[in-house]
Structure formats: structure tokens, C-alpha cells
Design an enzyme around this catalytic site. Structure first.
Site, PDB file in Angstrom:
ATOM      1  N   GLY A  15       0.820  -1.218   0.000  1.00 49.94           N
ATOM      2  CA  GLY A  15       0.000   0.000   0.000  1.00 49.94           C
ATOM      3  C   GLY A  15       0.851   1.263   0.000  1.00 49.94           C
ATOM      4  N   ASN A 121      -3.522 -12.111  -1.488  1.00 51.88           N
ATOM      5  CA  ASN A 121      -3.415 -13.536  -1.820  1.00 51.88           C
ATOM      6  C   ASN A 121      -4.282 -14.403  -0.913  1.00 51.88           C
ATOM      7  OD1 ASN A 121      -1.632 -13.934  -4.043  1.00 51.88           O
ATOM      8  ND2 ASN A 121      -0.004 -13.067  -2.781  1.00 51.88           N
ATOM      9  N   HIS A 176      -2.052 -17.683  -9.811  1.00 50.66           N
ATOM     10  CA  HIS A 176      -0.870 -17.091  -9.175  1.00 50.66           C
ATOM     11  C   HIS A 176      -0.376 -18.045  -8.086  1.00 50.66           C
ATOM     12  CE1 HIS A 176       1.874 -13.998  -8.084  1.00 50.66           C
ATOM     13  NE2 HIS A 176       1.299 -13.679  -6.960  1.00 50.66           N
TER      14      HIS A 176
HETATM   15  N1  APR Z   1      -9.103  -3.963   6.477  1.00 53.65           N
HETATM   16  C1  APR Z   1      -8.167  -3.164   5.948  1.00 53.65           C
HETATM   17  N2  APR Z   1      -6.852  -3.384   6.072  1.00 53.65           N
HETATM   18  C2  APR Z   1      -6.500  -4.471   6.741  1.00 53.65           C
HETATM   19  C3  APR Z   1      -7.422  -5.374   7.301  1.00 53.65           C
HETATM   20  C4  APR Z   1      -8.791  -5.078   7.155  1.00 53.65           C
HETATM   21  N3  APR Z   1      -9.725  -5.860   7.656  1.00 53.65           N
HETATM   22  N4  APR Z   1      -6.734  -6.361   7.902  1.00 53.65           N
HETATM   23  C5  APR Z   1      -5.437  -6.105   7.724  1.00 53.65           C
HETATM   24  N5  APR Z   1      -5.281  -4.965   7.031  1.00 53.65           N
HETATM   25  C6  APR Z   1      -4.063  -4.267   6.638  1.00 53.65           C
HETATM   26  C7  APR Z   1      -2.958  -4.403   7.671  1.00 53.65           C
HETATM   27  O1  APR Z   1      -3.166  -3.514   8.756  1.00 53.65           O
HETATM   28  C8  APR Z   1      -1.735  -4.048   6.835  1.00 53.65           C
HETATM   29  O2  APR Z   1      -1.398  -2.667   6.948  1.00 53.65           O
HETATM   30  O3  APR Z   1      -3.516  -4.810   5.458  1.00 53.65           O
HETATM   31  C9  APR Z   1      -2.165  -4.374   5.393  1.00 53.65           C
HETATM   32  C10 APR Z   1      -1.330  -5.459   4.743  1.00 53.65           C
HETATM   33  O4  APR Z   1      -0.037  -4.986   4.666  1.00 53.65           O
HETATM   34  P1  APR Z   1       1.235  -5.919   4.898  1.00 53.65           P
HETATM   35  O5  APR Z   1       1.003  -6.796   6.059  1.00 53.65           O
HETATM   36  O6  APR Z   1       2.428  -5.041   4.896  1.00 53.65           O
HETATM   37  O7  APR Z   1       1.219  -6.857   3.587  1.00 53.65           O
HETATM   38  P2  APR Z   1       1.687  -6.513   2.092  1.00 53.65           P
HETATM   39  O8  APR Z   1       3.096  -6.927   1.915  1.00 53.65           O
HETATM   40  O9  APR Z   1       1.302  -5.111   1.756  1.00 53.65           O
HETATM   41  O10 APR Z   1       0.791  -7.556   1.274  1.00 53.65           O
HETATM   42  C11 APR Z   1      -0.612  -7.461   1.267  1.00 53.65           C
HETATM   43  O11 APR Z   1      -0.814  -8.582  -0.845  1.00 53.65           O
HETATM   44  O12 APR Z   1       0.732  -9.729  -2.163  1.00 53.65           O
HETATM   45  C12 APR Z   1      -0.294  -9.836  -1.219  1.00 53.65           C
HETATM   46  O13 APR Z   1       0.288 -11.855  -0.058  1.00 53.65           O
HETATM   47  C13 APR Z   1       0.208 -10.452   0.061  1.00 53.65           C
HETATM   48  O14 APR Z   1      -1.975 -10.858   0.943  1.00 53.65           O
HETATM   49  C14 APR Z   1      -0.843 -10.005   1.024  1.00 53.65           C
HETATM   50  C15 APR Z   1      -1.223  -8.618   0.505  1.00 53.65           C
END
Ligand code: APR
Length: 322
Positions: A15, A121, A176
Site C-alpha cells: 500500500g 493472496n 498465481h
Molecule cells: N481492512 C483493511 N486493512 C486491513 C485489514 C482489514 N480488515 N486487515 C489487515 N489490514 C491491513 C494491515 O493492517 C496491513 O497494513 O492490510 C495491510 C497489509 O499490509 P502488509 O502486512 O504489509 O502486507 P503486504 O506486503 O502489503 O501484502 C498485502 O498482498 O501480495 C499480497 O500476499 C500479500 O496478501 C498479502 C497482501
């Protein structure tokens, strides 16, 4: 005249890069939603404060309130957990399905006319769920996987041949996951088949095949390779770049030919299922699925990938998500 509005749902690793790329390319105003209090606001303030240095005239704002995504033209969804070492993407199914369900309900309520690009994912399953819960037309709900898988495939080919990656065209089809299908026969360097160049390099067809087999295997496992090195979390720069290429194609109506997780309605012999295939991506989202003629070996690999995605869909049905 109004600037496009891009809603980022999930303000984690991917993000954050998404927000910065949207700003650097002035794709539109950005609103980043996350459940973690204050974090998206902090991240977005940090990015926005570079506007003078980087020279962008768009807003970048964080929020913990879904109401702020109102009127978004595109939602890019990364909410959910990433993999840890030893995990497959499929291991994330239940946790991320619960998260995507809530996200989808809110997108439906606050941004009913938006396009949705899913990155979370296991991708093929999460796109399916997003479409099911929003009820949006299929052309407006699609997933990012193939652009990245194909970019990885192209990078490995460029590194092997010692040529510019800009001249490589390489396509990955399918789900994927480990069953994805890098299309060797179609891979080329400005029109020259990659296998021909490898055979020239090694002067030996068997050696060339061995080298390509290793590239294909590395492509299939490329996400895991990054996870193993990072140890906490998964790839984030390249997935963000890939989704931005898709968002840009839509917002600027570029009609780009990109591999996208798209709804199939008979194409490739697949009925009523999301899968990674080349499409024309423009202002109407997935405007057309492009069919390729596959040989028996390629079709068998695609069928294998279809079965892997079907299994995930069955699991989601069993768990009551679909
Ligand atoms: N609503 C909104 N955001 C959420 C929720 C929710 N219910 N639950 C978790 N999150 C947020 C987390 O707070 C976190 O900031 O989603 C974000 C995910 O970020 P990361 O943990 O840093 O993961 P990231 O590397 O960005 O990957 C996100 O993309 O490629 C896929 O496998 C990966 O499923 C994963 C996703």
C-alpha cells in the site's frame, strides 16, 4: 474537471509503495484506508510532504473511515496478511477471505461505480470473492498477478542473455501459484524467439532447454525466493509497480495488452472462473480476453493450473465464503 480518485485498501508494505507511485506519476488523488489507527495518515502525510521535491499536484491522505473512499474511480486492495517463510499463498485463504469480505462490502457501499484491482493472496480466490460480494460486473473486478509474474520471467531472461529487459516480451498464464504457466514458446527479444538466442549462446539445444527450465522454475517460485530472503513479509515493490501499470492502463484508457486475473466465460475452454490470461485493459477495465493457441503441453499445464484454482474455490465454498 476533477482528478481521478484512487482508493488504496490496505496501507501496509505494498500500500505504501502504491501511494508513492500514484503520487510520482500524478495518477490521481489518493486515499489510503487501513484498520490500524493513525498509520495510513502518517504514511500519507510523509509521502505528501515530498510533493514539492518530487513535484506532484495530487492529494495523498490516510484514513480509518471507509466513508472517505466515496467516489473512488479505482480501488486497489492489498488488505490481508502476507506470507511468512515456509507458507504457500494458499495458506492465507481463511484469514484473508474474512478480510476481503469486509473490504468488498464497504467498496460496494461507498464506491459502487469503481474498478477493483485485487492484490491480496491467494489472488485468484480473493478476486473471485471480491466480485461475488460486490456483485460488480466482471470487467470491473480483476486481479494483479500476471504482470508481476511476467516481469519476473522477463527479468530472468534478460539477465541470462545479457540484454536490455526493455526488449523482452514474456508472458505467464494461469493461477498465481506454483502451477503458473510461463509461456516459453511465445517469449521473445524484440521478435526473436528466446530459445533461438539461448541455443546460439550455448550451441546446444539440450543445454538451452536446461537453462530455460531453470528460468521457468525460478519464475514459478520467485515470490517464495523473496519471502525466504525478507523473512518477515513478502515482495512489495514489484507487486505495487505491477498494479500501478494496470491502474494507469485503465485511468488513461491505454488499451494495454497485459496478463490479468480476469473472468473467463468459455475462453481457453474455461467456463465461469477467474484466471490469469492476456487481456486488453482500458477505461472499461477488462475489455477483451485475448485467446492464444496453446500446444498440448501448454494446454496441459494450463489445465493443471485451472485445477489448482478450482480447488481453492471449492475450499472457499466449503468454508461458506461463496
Ligand atoms: N481492512 C483493511 N486493512 C486491513 C485489514 C482489514 N480488515 N486487515 C489487515 N489490514 C491491513 C494491515 O493492517 C496491513 O497494513 O492490510 C495491510 C497489509 O499490509 P502488509 O502486512 O504489509 O502486507 P503486504 O506486503 O502489503 O501484502 C498485502 O498482498 O501480495 C499480497 O500476499 C500479500 O496478501 C498479502 C497482501
Amino acid at each position: 474537471f476533477k482528478r481521478p480518485k484512487i482508493a488504496l485498501i490496505g496501507g501496509g508494505q505494498i500500500g505504501g509503495v502504491l501511494a508513492q507511485l500514484c503520487a510520482l506519476r500524478e495518477l490521481g488523488d489518493v486515499v489510503m484506508y487501513d484498520i490500524v489507527e493513525d498509520m495510513p495518515q502518517g504514511k500519507c502525510l510523509d509521502i505528501a510532504e515530498a510533493s514539492r521535491v518530487d513535484g506532484f499536484d495530487v492529494e495523498v491522505k490516510g484514513t480509518n473511515d471507509y466513508k472517505d473512499i466515496e467516489g473512488a474511480d479505482i480501488c486497489i486492495v492489498t488488505a490481508g496478511l502476507p506470507r511468512k517463510p515456509g507458507m504457500s499463498r494458499d495458506d492465507l485463504l481463511t484469514t484473508n477471505a474474512n478480510i476481503i469480505k469486509t473490504v468488498a462490502e464497504n467498496i460496494k457501499q461507498y464506491a459502487p461505480d469503481s474498478h477493483v484491482i485485487v492484490i491480496s493472496n491467494p489472488l485468484d480466490a480473493m478476486v473471485t470473492l471480491m466480485r461475488e460480494v460486490t456483485g460488480f460486473p466482471h470487467n470491473r473486478v480483476y486481479g494483479q498477478a500476471g504482470v508481476l509474474d511476467s516481469s519476473r520471467f522477463a527479468s530472468f531472461i534478460a539477465w541470462e542473455l545479457g540484454v536490455s529487459v526493455k526488449d523482452i516480451n514474456a508472458l505467464v498464464l494461469g493461477g498465481h501459484g506454483d502451477t503458473m504457466v510461463p509461456l516459453v514458446r511465445y517469449a521473445n527479444v524484440n521478435g526473436i524467439p528466446v530459445m533461438e538466442l539461448l541455443e546460439r549462446k550455448y550451441g546446444d539445444a539440450a543445454k538451452a532447454k536446461e537453462v530455460m527450465d531453470a528460468i521457468v522454475e525460478r519464475t514459478r517460485k520467485a515470490g517464495g525466493e523473496v519471502v525466504a530472503l525478507l523473512k518477515k513479509g513478502s515482495a512489495f515493490y514489484s507487486p505495487a509497480s505491477s498494479a500501478i501499470a494496470m491502474a494507469e492502463a485503465v485511468l488513461r484508457d491505454q488499451k494495454r495488452v497485459l496478463p490479468v486475473c480476469a473472468w473467463l466465460d468459455g475462453e481457453y475452454g474455461v467456463n465461469g472462473m477467474y484466471l490469469g490470461v492476456p487481456v486488453i485493459l482500458g477505461a472499461n477495465g477488462v475489455e477483451k480476453v485475448i485467446e492464444l493457441s496453446l500446444n498440448d503441453e501448454e494446454q496441459a499445464m494450463l489445465d493443471n493450473s485451472v485445477n489448482a484454482v478450482k480447488k481453492l474455490i471449492e475450499d472457499m465454498k466449503r468454508l461458506g465464503f461463496l
